[in-house]
Design a protein around this motif. Sequence first.
Motif, short mmCIF file in Angstrom:
data_model
loop_
_atom_site.label_atom_id
_atom_site.label_comp_id
_atom_site.label_asym_id
_atom_site.label_seq_id
_atom_site.Cartn_x
_atom_site.Cartn_y
_atom_site.Cartn_z
N GLN A 147 -38.01 3.54 -23.25
CA GLN A 147 -37.05 2.01 -22.35
C GLN A 147 -37.58 1.31 -22.28
N ARG A 148 -36.94 0.71 -21.67
CA ARG A 148 -37.11 -0.35 -20.88
C ARG A 148 -36.65 -0.77 -20.43
N LEU A 149 -37.84 -1.91 -18.89
CA LEU A 149 -37.62 -1.86 -17.82
C LEU A 149 -38.31 -3.56 -17.41
N TYR A 150 -37.76 -3.73 -16.38
CA TYR A 150 -38.81 -4.95 -15.71
C TYR A 150 -39.01 -5.60 -17.24
N ASN A 151 -38.46 -5.84 -18.26
CA ASN A 151 -39.10 -6.22 -19.78
C ASN A 151 -40.20 -5.68 -20.41
N ILE A 152 -40.57 -4.30 -20.24
CA ILE A 152 -41.50 -3.92 -20.71
C ILE A 152 -41.28 -2.65 -21.42
N ALA A 153 -42.07 -2.27 -22.26
CA ALA A 153 -41.67 -0.74 -22.78
C ALA A 153 -42.64 0.56 -21.92
N VAL A 154 -41.61 1.58 -21.24
CA VAL A 154 -41.58 2.85 -20.85
C VAL A 154 -41.59 4.08 -21.36
N ARG A 155 -41.53 4.65 -21.44
CA ARG A 155 -41.23 5.79 -21.65
C ARG A 155 -40.18 6.63 -19.99
N LYS A 156 -39.86 7.79 -20.72
CA LYS A 156 -39.25 8.64 -20.06
C LYS A 156 -39.38 9.58 -20.60
N ALA A 157 -39.05 11.31 -19.81
CA ALA A 157 -39.13 12.62 -20.30
C ALA A 157 -37.59 12.73 -20.58
N ALA A 158 -37.16 13.63 -21.74
CA ALA A 158 -35.94 13.10 -21.35
C ALA A 158 -35.57 14.78 -21.80
N HIS A 159 -36.09 15.79 -21.60
CA HIS A 159 -35.32 16.77 -20.64
C HIS A 159 -34.89 17.01 -19.16
N PRO A 160 -33.40 17.58 -18.91
CA PRO A 160 -32.67 16.90 -18.21
C PRO A 160 -33.59 18.10 -16.68
N GLY A 161 -33.82 19.36 -16.56
CA GLY A 161 -34.72 19.57 -15.66
C GLY A 161 -36.55 18.33 -15.04
N VAL A 162 -36.52 17.60 -15.89
CA VAL A 162 -37.71 16.88 -15.10
C VAL A 162 -36.90 16.00 -15.07
N VAL A 163 -35.55 15.40 -15.39
CA VAL A 163 -35.07 14.10 -15.35
C VAL A 163 -34.44 14.16 -13.74
N THR A 164 -34.14 15.21 -13.49
CA THR A 164 -33.74 15.29 -12.38
C THR A 164 -34.56 15.48 -10.91
N TYR A 165 -35.80 16.11 -11.48
CA TYR A 165 -36.28 16.90 -10.09
C TYR A 165 -37.67 15.58 -9.96
N ILE A 166 -37.55 14.60 -11.00
CA ILE A 166 -37.72 13.06 -10.86
C ILE A 166 -37.46 12.29 -9.53
N HIS A 167 -36.43 12.25 -10.51
CA HIS A 167 -35.07 11.06 -10.09
C HIS A 167 -34.80 11.71 -8.06
N HIS A 168 -34.85 12.97 -8.01
CA HIS A 168 -34.70 13.29 -6.58
C HIS A 168 -36.55 12.25 -5.66
N LEU A 169 -37.26 13.18 -6.28
CA LEU A 169 -38.67 12.53 -5.93
C LEU A 169 -37.96 11.77 -5.19
N ALA A 170 -37.91 10.53 -5.95
CA ALA A 170 -37.77 9.46 -6.24
C ALA A 170 -37.15 8.64 -5.01
N GLY A 171 -36.03 9.46 -5.04
CA GLY A 171 -34.85 9.36 -3.93
C GLY A 171 -34.99 9.14 -2.47
N SER A 172 -35.55 10.47 -2.86
CA SER A 172 -36.66 11.27 -1.24
C SER A 172 -37.26 10.35 -0.47
N LEU A 173 -37.78 9.70 -1.04
CA LEU A 173 -38.89 8.24 -1.07
C LEU A 173 -38.34 6.62 -0.56
N LYS A 174 -37.54 6.92 -1.02
CA LYS A 174 -36.58 5.32 -0.39
C LYS A 174 -36.65 5.16 0.82
N ASP A 175 -36.27 5.99 1.35
CA ASP A 175 -35.70 5.41 2.52
C ASP A 175 -37.12 5.04 3.88
#
Length: 144
Positions: A54-82
């Motif tokens: 994928q591209r983020l901030y105009n550079i190539a990055v990799r993102k796991a395609a497994h839904p469980g991994v994606v969901t876990y990381i999304h919730h983890l990052a979201g819990s740190l946002k505040d």
Amino acid sequence: MSGIASVTAMTTIRPGEASNESPCAAVLSEFLEALIHQILFLRAVYHQDLFKRQRLYNIAVRKAAHPGVVTYIHHLAGSLKDGVAAGTVRRIIVVLLSPAHQALEKFVLDLRVGGLDRVGSPLELEAALRSILLKLSMAGSALR
């Protein structure tokens, strides 16, 4: 890197500080997700075929395609946002663990280093975060 049982993220929090939303909170959350995915890719925690480019901030990055991994990381990052937005999270540490839960590697993002805690606009923040992702990719190549 084979034999890694799990990934743990830890934070350092200053107690007693209230949370408030900042305009950069969404950018930081998006970056934290990308950072964790990139670490998992670069350190071969999962087979390389399980990551999509994928591209983020105009550079190539990799993102796991497994839904469980994606969901876990999304919730983890979201819990740190505040906490990140409020300045109560000083460091984010991603630890790669062996199957016996021994720390194999540790990646530390200190939000006070390089002025991340003083960035004014989302565009300035994106530039700083792009630099971190590029440095991580270069370091990952050197560690292989």
